[in-house]
Structure formats: structure tokens, C-alpha cells
Write a protein that holds these residues in place. Sequence first.
Motif: not given
Length: 330
Positions: A65-75, A131-140, A149-155
Amino acid sequence: MSDFHLIPRVTITHTPTPLEHLPRLSNDLGCNLYIKRDDCTGLAGGGNKTRKLEYLIADAQKQGADILVTVGGLQSNHARQTAAAAAKFGFQCELVLEDVAGTPKTDYYHNGNMLLDRLLGAKIHELGQNQDASEYVEALLTQLRNAGRKPYFIPMGGSNVLGSLGYVRCANELLQQLEKDNIHIDQIVLASGSAGTQAGLLAGLIAAKSDIPVLGIAVSRSTQDQEQLVTELLKETLTKLGINPDEANVRVFANGNYYGEGYGITTPAMISAVQVCAQLEGILLDPVYTGKAMAGFMDLCNTGVIKPNSNQLFLHTGGSQGLFGYQESF
């Protein structure tokens, strides 16, 4: 457990994190309280996600991978630690962060973890409350792959089986400390959110044949929902370790009575617990996780559910950086 040490991991955590006795707070609560300082793991202010990221980063490297993608609250503390790990290991980082209804807003968008995420070089995608985070992540992820790119998704929370292994290691570390200092513990208490910390800790204790009970104070779900979430992940983690998943059946305890109106929304008891720990022990908790867990723990002591003079251990999962996003609440 034979193959556990062969699972790839990078080294990030400052280990062992300290195990301290809290005499003034013990005196106040009528129990004998110890604290495991996983707020001191070292990565951009520390916290529990650092241990999980050791396995997740190694997996991202293995997958090229060359890019990490993750999701969470703003803080999100997890987002901050992911951004820091990305910087440390040469990944780019994209954070999909959700606004949380009911949180104090004066400093929420620009201070605390948000300030640190930007400082660490992460690209932030701020989602509105609808906004739906999981939909947004899938599109991203699709967009990044289409761009070569080679994204690696971290839940969320780094809380999958691989991330949970960080707390299998922590269980071993803790048991060694307790043995070395000749301390007997009646119960471990921690904030339980995305379930990886509690599930991993329990898997490590089960693997080591330790019967210390673990109580997760839920920060966003009912007792039943939290226990179900932890149990499912614990069973998967035990399976990964080659241990019978049925060992999970009588080990998962959660309490969903203390999170208030929802995730990240302040409660008077949380504010009080943060102040008491700061003023009696010089220890900074956080408004979202450890503050609510400590508020629950204090109430269970005060109502006699936790036995007087028992030996209790509080796992400090970090997050005090979030205090700066919640200034108006204090």
C-alpha cells in the motif's frame, strides 16, 4: 498461540507502558486502584491505537500500500494515531471524519485531534451529520484505485482481528508486570468502543490461562450491543490464535449505563471524573472514552457493586488530546 510471534508487526509502542498505583484516588473510592498507562504508548501523544497499528501498518506494507484510509469522529484519537503512523512509515493518509451531533462546537473543528491531524499531514474529509461514512469511504477507495494508488483501509478504531492482536500482546505485558510486582488484580476496567481493545485483552488473558475478569464501560452502546460486538471480535481473534472460540462465552462483560445521550456527548459525571483524576493524581483522562469509563467505575465503587478494598486495574486508553476540543465543557 504457536504462530502468534510470527505475525508481522512493526515496532512503534514505548513498552512496557507504566503500571502505577493511585493512592489518593484509591483512598477516595475505597478500593485499591492501579492504572495501566496506555496513554503513554508514545505515538503523537499516545493511546491504545498505537498497539493495534503495529500489526495494521505491517499488513499495509506487506500488501504494498502507499496510502492509509480510515474513518472516525472529528475528534478521533484513532485517526490522529493513524496519521502519525502514516507519517512515520512514509504512507500518505486520508481521514474520513464524521461530525457528531450534540458535541460542544467552539473548539471541536479546529483544536484537539483536528489540529494534530493537520499537523501530521493527513488529508481530512469532513462529513456532515447526515452523510454515510461507509458509502463515502467506498467511493474514496475506488477513486484512489482508479488514480493508480494502493489504498489500505483501516476500520474504525483499528478494531479488526489484526488490530486486536496489539492487545493480546498488551495482556502478556500486563501479566508480566503484575507477576514481577507481586500484585493480584480482581478486575480490569476499561472504556469499550469499537471493541478491539477489550476483545484483544481478553484473547490474551484466555491464551495465558488467566481468569482476571474484564469490564468494558461502553461509550456508545447498550450493554447487550456492546457485549455482542466484543464477543464476535473475541471469537474471531481466538480463532486466529488457534484457540477454541467457545472460550469467549463467559468472558465478556460490558456496562452500557454511563455513555449518556451518545458517543462523544458530555455527561456531568464524565466532567467530574476527569476533574477528580486530574486533581487527585495529576492524570489526564479524555472526554469521550476514559472520562466516561472512570465515571462508571467511580459510580460502581460508590454504589458498592465494586467491592470495597478489592484490587482494581483501570486501563488508560489515552485520548487526553481531545480535551482541547472540549474546552467549553470544562
